[in-house]
Design a protein around this motif. Structure first.
Motif, mmCIF file in Angstrom:
data_model
loop_
_atom_site.group_PDB
_atom_site.id
_atom_site.type_symbol
_atom_site.label_atom_id
_atom_site.label_comp_id
_atom_site.label_asym_id
_atom_site.label_seq_id
_atom_site.Cartn_x
_atom_site.Cartn_y
_atom_site.Cartn_z
ATOM 1 N N ASP A 86 0.706 -1.217 -0.185
ATOM 2 C CA ASP A 86 -0.108 0.075 0.047
ATOM 3 C C ASP A 86 0.724 1.361 -0.040
ATOM 4 N N SER A 87 1.953 0.937 0.358
ATOM 5 C CA SER A 87 3.059 2.481 0.609
ATOM 6 C C SER A 87 3.670 2.819 -0.765
ATOM 7 N N THR A 88 3.339 2.025 -1.903
ATOM 8 C CA THR A 88 3.773 2.609 -3.344
ATOM 9 C C THR A 88 3.606 3.845 -3.761
ATOM 10 N N LYS A 89 2.228 4.050 -3.507
ATOM 11 C CA LYS A 89 1.663 5.523 -4.114
ATOM 12 C C LYS A 89 1.932 6.424 -3.317
ATOM 13 N N PRO A 90 1.563 6.495 -2.027
ATOM 14 C CA PRO A 90 1.935 7.479 -1.109
ATOM 15 C C PRO A 90 3.229 7.654 -0.637
ATOM 16 N N ALA A 91 4.264 6.791 -0.696
ATOM 17 C CA ALA A 91 5.518 7.100 -0.114
ATOM 18 C C ALA A 91 6.796 6.623 -1.176
ATOM 19 N N TYR A 92 6.560 5.347 -1.786
ATOM 20 C CA TYR A 92 7.691 4.914 -2.458
ATOM 21 C C TYR A 92 7.930 5.657 -3.940
ATOM 22 N N VAL A 93 6.746 5.873 -4.819
ATOM 23 C CA VAL A 93 7.022 6.270 -5.820
ATOM 24 C C VAL A 93 7.871 7.756 -5.836
ATOM 25 N N GLU A 94 7.328 8.779 -5.008
ATOM 26 C CA GLU A 94 8.171 9.967 -4.801
ATOM 27 C C GLU A 94 9.181 9.917 -3.686
ATOM 28 N N GLN A 95 9.393 8.564 -3.213
ATOM 29 C CA GLN A 95 10.898 8.528 -2.253
ATOM 30 C C GLN A 95 10.577 9.333 -1.150
ATOM 31 N N ARG A 96 9.425 9.539 -0.518
ATOM 32 C CA ARG A 96 9.106 10.249 0.464
ATOM 33 C C ARG A 96 9.754 9.932 2.008
ATOM 34 N N TRP A 97 10.487 8.614 1.757
ATOM 35 C CA TRP A 97 11.115 8.031 2.882
ATOM 36 C C TRP A 97 12.523 8.165 2.752
ATOM 37 N N ARG A 98 12.955 8.815 1.877
ATOM 38 C CA ARG A 98 14.382 8.757 1.376
ATOM 39 C C ARG A 98 15.242 9.249 2.630
ATOM 40 N N ASN A 99 16.430 8.559 2.961
ATOM 41 C CA ASN A 99 17.300 8.843 3.823
ATOM 42 C C ASN A 99 16.800 8.740 5.270
ATOM 43 N N LYS A 100 15.468 8.539 5.614
ATOM 44 C CA LYS A 100 14.862 8.199 6.964
ATOM 45 C C LYS A 100 15.791 7.007 7.386
ATOM 46 N N ILE A 101 15.829 6.808 8.939
ATOM 47 C CA ILE A 101 16.672 5.742 9.552
ATOM 48 C C ILE A 101 15.483 4.777 9.716
ATOM 49 N N ALA A 102 15.854 3.359 9.273
ATOM 50 C CA ALA A 102 14.877 2.251 9.095
ATOM 51 C C ALA A 102 15.525 1.117 10.059
ATOM 52 N N ALA A 103 14.586 0.224 10.821
ATOM 53 C CA ALA A 103 15.062 -0.977 11.504
ATOM 54 C C ALA A 103 13.858 -1.823 11.693
ATOM 55 N N GLY A 104 14.353 -3.239 12.174
ATOM 56 C CA GLY A 104 13.202 -3.969 12.202
ATOM 57 C C GLY A 104 13.333 -5.017 13.342
ATOM 58 N N PHE A 105 12.168 -5.545 13.694
ATOM 59 C CA PHE A 105 12.205 -6.558 14.740
ATOM 60 C C PHE A 105 11.006 -7.741 14.415
ATOM 61 N N THR A 106 11.301 -8.778 14.664
ATOM 62 C CA THR A 106 10.342 -9.938 14.611
ATOM 63 C C THR A 106 10.395 -10.993 15.726
ATOM 64 N N ASN A 107 9.458 -11.877 15.681
ATOM 65 C CA ASN A 107 8.871 -12.670 16.706
ATOM 66 C C ASN A 107 8.535 -13.937 16.149
ATOM 67 N N SER A 108 8.868 -14.921 16.693
ATOM 68 C CA SER A 108 8.022 -16.316 16.316
ATOM 69 C C SER A 108 8.148 -17.389 17.376
ATOM 70 N N GLY A 109 7.401 -18.492 17.273
ATOM 71 C CA GLY A 109 7.456 -19.618 18.167
ATOM 72 C C GLY A 109 8.586 -20.354 18.238
ATOM 73 N N ALA A 110 9.191 -20.735 17.232
ATOM 74 C CA ALA A 110 10.612 -21.377 17.241
ATOM 75 C C ALA A 110 11.669 -20.415 17.674
ATOM 76 N N MET A 111 12.854 -21.105 18.060
ATOM 77 C CA MET A 111 13.899 -20.127 18.335
ATOM 78 C C MET A 111 14.607 -19.907 17.064
ATOM 79 N N HIS A 112 14.565 -20.508 16.143
ATOM 80 C CA HIS A 112 15.190 -20.002 14.750
ATOM 81 C C HIS A 112 13.876 -19.403 13.942
ATOM 82 N N GLY A 113 13.020 -20.330 13.501
ATOM 83 C CA GLY A 113 11.804 -20.136 13.062
ATOM 84 C C GLY A 113 11.835 -19.129 11.818
ATOM 85 N N ASP A 114 13.272 -19.052 11.051
ATOM 86 C CA ASP A 114 13.250 -18.353 9.808
ATOM 87 C C ASP A 114 13.234 -16.981 10.123
ATOM 88 N N LYS A 115 13.235 -16.436 11.244
ATOM 89 C CA LYS A 115 13.263 -14.933 11.478
ATOM 90 C C LYS A 115 13.865 -13.854 10.654
#
Length: 182
Positions: A75-104
């Motif tokens: 959904d971000s394609t039109k409001p953010a991606y096409v005009e690169q509205r998030w260009r040079n913003k800092i980004a990071a991520g986190f995830t959780n799963s039931g298995a210790m590895h779980g392909d996180k």
């Protein structure tokens, strides 16, 4: 300095992790965390554009991010991606799963690739993997914070060290963001 935390949580475990990320952001003077669950409403594109950093979070289901976070990305394609509205913003991520590895790792790589395609600057963890369940980064992630939750109430899981790792990521993102906007 505003840091948006865009996340999905199917059973509450990843929401608990998102709250820990927000706690870490709040440790840095002048930083404000804004929790934005993707399941509740349409994405607040103006809030995201006004943010200095965006941290993405998702449970890992079958080795991938949730369908709701994937929809947010699409959904971000039109409001953010096409005009690169998030260009040079800092980004990071986190995830959780039931298995210790779980392909996180695949989930974090998906988030990182999305950030790269949005011309964002990715921040990973700066903590060596812990050797016990009481230490930070016990799951051993470098691209972002990983947590493991048993099939039980979010009040019991993920464990404190996983939440502390998420908080550390939030703090790190706020510190790095301050270097760029400050």
């Amino acid at each position: 300095m505003k840091i948006a935390i865009v996340y999905d949580s199917g059973y509450g475990h990843t929401a608990k992790q998102a709250a820990a990320v927000a706690e870490g952001v709040a440790r840095v003077e002048g930083a404000e965390a804004v929790l934005l669950p993707v399941a509740e409403n349409e994405a607040p594109w103006e809030t995201l554009e006004a943010s200095d950093a965006i941290i993405f979070g998702s449970p890992t289901y079958n080795g991938a991010i949730s369908s709701r976070l994937k929809k947010f990305m699409e959904d971000s394609t039109k409001p953010a991606y096409v005009e690169q509205r998030w260009r040079n913003k800092i980004a990071a991520g986190f995830t959780n799963s039931g298995a210790m590895h779980g392909d996180k790792l695949n989930s974090l790589m998906t988030m990182m690739l999305f950030a790269a395609q949005s011309a964002m600057i990715w921040v990973g963890l700066d903590v060596f993997p812990g050797k016990s369940s009481a230490e930070l980064n016990r799951v051993g992630g470098w691209l972002g914070a990983m947590a493991q939750s048993n099939d039980e109430s979010p009040e019991l899981s993920p464990i404190r060290s996983d939440l502390d790792t998420a908080a550390h990521l939030g703090q790190r993102v706020a510190e790095v963001t301050r270097q760029y906007v400050g």
